[in-house]
Design an enzyme around this catalytic site. Structure first.
Site, short mmCIF file in Angstrom:
data_model
loop_
_atom_site.label_atom_id
_atom_site.label_comp_id
_atom_site.label_asym_id
_atom_site.label_seq_id
_atom_site.Cartn_x
_atom_site.Cartn_y
_atom_site.Cartn_z
N TYR A 65 0.83 -1.21 0.00
CA TYR A 65 0.00 0.00 0.00
C TYR A 65 0.86 1.26 0.00
O TYR A 65 0.36 2.37 0.14
CB TYR A 65 -0.93 0.03 1.22
N TYR B 230 -11.87 -1.39 -0.32
CA TYR B 230 -11.63 -1.41 1.14
C TYR B 230 -10.43 -0.55 1.54
O TYR B 230 -10.46 0.16 2.55
CB TYR B 230 -11.49 -2.88 1.59
N ARG B 231 -9.40 -0.53 0.72
CA ARG B 231 -8.15 0.13 1.11
C ARG B 231 -7.28 0.18 -0.13
O ARG B 231 -7.38 -0.70 -0.99
CB ARG B 231 -7.51 -0.74 2.19
C1 LIG Z 1 2.75 -10.77 2.32
C2 LIG Z 1 1.93 -9.69 2.98
C3 LIG Z 1 0.79 -10.02 3.67
C4 LIG Z 1 0.00 -9.02 4.26
N1 LIG Z 1 -1.10 -9.40 4.98
C5 LIG Z 1 -1.86 -8.47 5.58
C6 LIG Z 1 -2.98 -8.87 6.38
O1 LIG Z 1 -3.21 -10.05 6.61
N2 LIG Z 1 -3.75 -7.90 6.91
C7 LIG Z 1 -3.48 -6.58 6.75
O2 LIG Z 1 -4.21 -5.75 7.29
N3 LIG Z 1 -2.41 -6.19 6.05
C8 LIG Z 1 -1.59 -7.09 5.46
N4 LIG Z 1 -0.47 -6.68 4.75
C9 LIG Z 1 -0.26 -5.24 4.52
C10 LIG Z 1 0.59 -4.47 5.57
O3 LIG Z 1 1.92 -4.92 5.58
C11 LIG Z 1 0.00 -4.49 6.97
O4 LIG Z 1 -1.33 -3.98 6.96
C12 LIG Z 1 0.79 -3.68 8.00
O5 LIG Z 1 0.27 -3.94 9.29
C13 LIG Z 1 0.73 -2.16 7.76
O6 LIG Z 1 1.92 -1.59 8.18
P1 LIG Z 1 2.17 -1.01 9.65
O7 LIG Z 1 1.38 -1.80 10.61
O8 LIG Z 1 3.64 -0.89 9.81
O9 LIG Z 1 1.47 0.43 9.56
P2 LIG Z 1 2.18 1.82 9.23
O10 LIG Z 1 2.90 1.71 7.95
O11 LIG Z 1 2.89 2.32 10.42
O12 LIG Z 1 0.88 2.72 9.07
C14 LIG Z 1 0.04 2.61 7.96
C15 LIG Z 1 -0.52 4.00 7.62
O13 LIG Z 1 -1.40 4.43 8.67
C16 LIG Z 1 -1.20 5.81 8.96
N5 LIG Z 1 -0.66 5.91 10.33
C17 LIG Z 1 0.17 5.03 10.92
N6 LIG Z 1 0.40 5.37 12.18
C18 LIG Z 1 -0.27 6.51 12.39
C19 LIG Z 1 -0.45 7.33 13.55
N7 LIG Z 1 0.10 6.99 14.71
N8 LIG Z 1 -1.24 8.41 13.44
C20 LIG Z 1 -1.86 8.72 12.27
N9 LIG Z 1 -1.74 7.97 11.15
C21 LIG Z 1 -0.96 6.87 11.23
C22 LIG Z 1 -0.23 6.34 7.93
O14 LIG Z 1 -0.93 6.84 6.83
C23 LIG Z 1 0.56 5.10 7.53
O15 LIG Z 1 1.05 5.19 6.23
C24 LIG Z 1 0.35 -7.65 4.15
C25 LIG Z 1 1.53 -7.32 3.45
C26 LIG Z 1 2.31 -8.33 2.87
C27 LIG Z 1 3.55 -7.97 2.14
#
Ligand SMILES: Cc1cc2nc3c(=O)[nH]c(=O)nc-3n(C[C@H](O)[C@H](O)[C@H](O)COP(=O)(O)OP(=O)(O)OC[C@H]3O[C@@H](n4cnc5c(N)ncnc54)[C@H](O)[C@@H]3O)c2cc1C
Length: 503
Positions: free
Chosen positions: A93, A459-460
């Site tokens: 994303y 959804y996203r």
């Molecule tokens: C193989 C694979 C499988 C995956 N499977 C899943 C899955 O099962 N489910 C799923 O949901 N995702 C999945 N993902 C996608 C993703 O990697 C995850 O959703 C991951 O949890 C998002 O990154 P993060 O938690 O580090 O969030 P971050 O990158 O920290 O945050 C995401 C976004 O939220 C906002 N944000 C973050 N923190 C804050 C804050 N404190 N205040 C305000 N805005 C904020 C920002 O816009 C940021 O860009 C997958 C990815 C891969 C590669």
């Protein structure tokens, strides 16, 4: 080491240099990143074909809320835009990269305290830098019998970033926004809002009651740019006394609609305890082979090769894995109910399989998906589908024909939530190839347009598709978001471009 030449939009090099010094005074110079080399990891969006490179100008890493408030003052003064991330691994994303170039990334990994766990009520209060791994270790070390629900990259990421994106996992608590309770949010002017019952002095129920008094605000801080979330309350699932995971295999590609129509009633009456994943043979194969092992020509791997390779490994065209949870006698009865329902529809049911995400085990197994092609580029296409066989079949045929036109392989891992299915489809491509990247981009744009034209919402989405998706979800919706943005962040410093919200 070379320092960055990229500047925040509308800010001169001199003014930015002054702002960086001011950031340094607030967080300490070591926590202001501006060398090209150190900025690299924050610039790897791994999405297809970006209109302009989504390069950040710097990264600032505060240690607490007071430092965030100080940073916001500097940003308001110089009109510098700032992109908050928690663990910054929003893979598929946009990862840690901002939606528009020149923004300063506000990395919250140093705010990593687990502030509270209530073992009786099954609640926790955490900061944005806390990872699922850290929270799980905390529970295990204290023998607290609570489970976590995490997305597939669980060990690397954390509940705050994932919940704010309304991400999901695979236990009965898989709807993460549906299981959060109370936020602390720093607004653009530095004001601190506590949602729900967090506004009550000495509140003892902030993490137990979601709605508070008056309007329920938490939703506006998800998939948005209205504030920086610095604390999040979570509900955690009591470890179930028994659980059992099943794999259902449907023998024909045409069985998809049938499968969905069996799953829906079992989800709606909650016989099946979690969303489960309904996935196709191509996605399953990514655990065993690369695309090049099956097909060397141009275009998508032909169906007959996918199905032949699948057969060799005991994989069928459609499979559904799900779990039952609860007291042993209830799991026992429900095992018979679900097995009979699937078998009557022509499926083979395999009991007692192991899927780590469904049983509180952190793992990185699903990352094998990224080996499908060279380079590891990934963009998720994630439409919402009504939980009906006919709609799922319709989405399948539409997506497959568009992907095939663009030479990409159709894969899906759909989560059967309740009345809706999140039909999450990865576009896997090689970002080092300009041609492949352009194809993936054109494919994604067509998928988004044709699905919304057919009445299906999204959804996203990834950072470079946010404007497009927002533009297709209602003019009044855009306008209301704009009014909220102007009211809460009049200088537009917080995450411009996030979710297509304009000032
Ligand atoms: C193989 C694979 C499988 C995956 N499977 C899943 C899955 O099962 N489910 C799923 O949901 N995702 C999945 N993902 C996608 C993703 O990697 C995850 O959703 C991951 O949890 C998002 O990154 P993060 O938690 O580090 O969030 P971050 O990158 O920290 O945050 C995401 C976004 O939220 C906002 N944000 C973050 N923190 C804050 C804050 N404190 N205040 C305000 N805005 C904020 C920002 O816009 C940021 O860009 C997958 C990815 C891969 C590669």
């Amino acid at each position: 080491v070379a320092t960055t030449q990229i500047l925040p939009k509308g800010v001169s090099a001199r003014e930015f240099a002054r702002a960086l010094v001011e950031f340094g005074r607030i967080v300490g110079e070591d926590f202001v990143i501006r060398s090209e080399e150190q900025l690299l990891p924050y610039r790897k969006a791994m999405l297809p074909e970006q209109p302009e490179p989504l390069l950040c100008s710097a990264v600032v890493i505060p240690a607490n809320v007071e430092e965030i408030q100080g940073i916001l003052k500097v940003c308001n003064r110089h009109r510098i835009s700032i992109w908050p991330i928690s663990t910054g691994r929003n893979f598929g994303y946009g990862s840690a990269a901002p939606a528009t170039p020149g923004q300063v990334v506000l990395e919250l990994r140093r705010l990593n305290r687990i502030l509270e766990v209530d073992a009786e009520l099954g609640t926790a209060l955490v900061e944005p830098g806390v990872t699922y791994q850290q929270l799980q270790d905390h529970l295990k070390e204290r023998n607290i019998p609570l489970w976590l629900d995490f997305p597939a990259p669980g060990p690397l990421v954390g509940p705050v970033g994932n919940t704010l994106e309304r991400g999901g996992g695979q236990t009965p608590y898989g709807d993460h926004f549906g299981h959060c309770c109370g936020m602390e949010v720093v607004l653009a002017d530095g004001a601190i809002l506590r949602t729900g019952l967090g506004g009550v002095e000495n509140s003892n129920s902030w993490q137990c009651y979601r709605y508070g008094y008056g309007p329920y605000l938490d939703g506006i801080f998800t998939q948005s740019n209205f504030g920086i979330v610095t604390k999040l309350g979570l509900w955690l699932m009591p470890a179930p006394p028994a659980h059992r995971t099943f794999l259902v295999q449907y023998p024909e590609d045409a069985d998809l609609a049938k499968a969905v129509d069996v799953i829906r009633p079992l989800r709606l009456d909650r016989t099946i305890g979690n969303f489960g994943v309904l996935f196709n043979a191509a996605l399953a194969l990514t655990s065993f082979v690369r695309k090049a092992d099956l097909h060397n020509g141009p275009g998508a791997v032909p169906d007959e090769r996918i199905f032949a390779a699948a057969r060799e490994r005991g994989i069928t065209p459609w499979m559904y894995s799900f779990s039952l949870y609860g007291r042993p006698e209830i799991v026992e009865v429900n095992s018979r109910v679900v097995t009979a329902a699937f078998e009557q529809s022509g499926a083979v049911v395999i009991p007692d399989i192991h899927d780590p995400m469904q049983v509180n085990e952190l793992s990185l197994e699903t990352f094998r998906l990224l080996n499908w092609t060279e380079g590891g580029g990934l963009a998720w296409f994630a439409p919402v589908c009504p939980n009906r066989g006919a709609d799922m079949r319709n989405q399948h045929l539409l997506a497959k024909s568009i992907m095939s036109d663009h030479g990409l392989d159709f894969m899906t891992g759909a989560t059967c939530i309740g009345r809706e299915i999140e039909n999450v489809m990865p576009l896997v491509f090689n970002p080092a190839s300009a041609e492949e990247s352009q194809r993936a981009d054109a494919c994604m744009r067509r998928l988004i347009r044709e699905f919304t034209a057919a009445g299906y919402g999204i959804y996203r989405t990834g950072t470079n598709y946010m404007d497009l998706v927002a533009s297709l979800h209602g003019a009044t919706n855009l306008e209301v978001n704009r009014r909220l943005k102007r009211a809460l962040d009049p200088n537009g410093i917080l995450a411009p471009g996030k979710s297509g919200i304009q000032i």
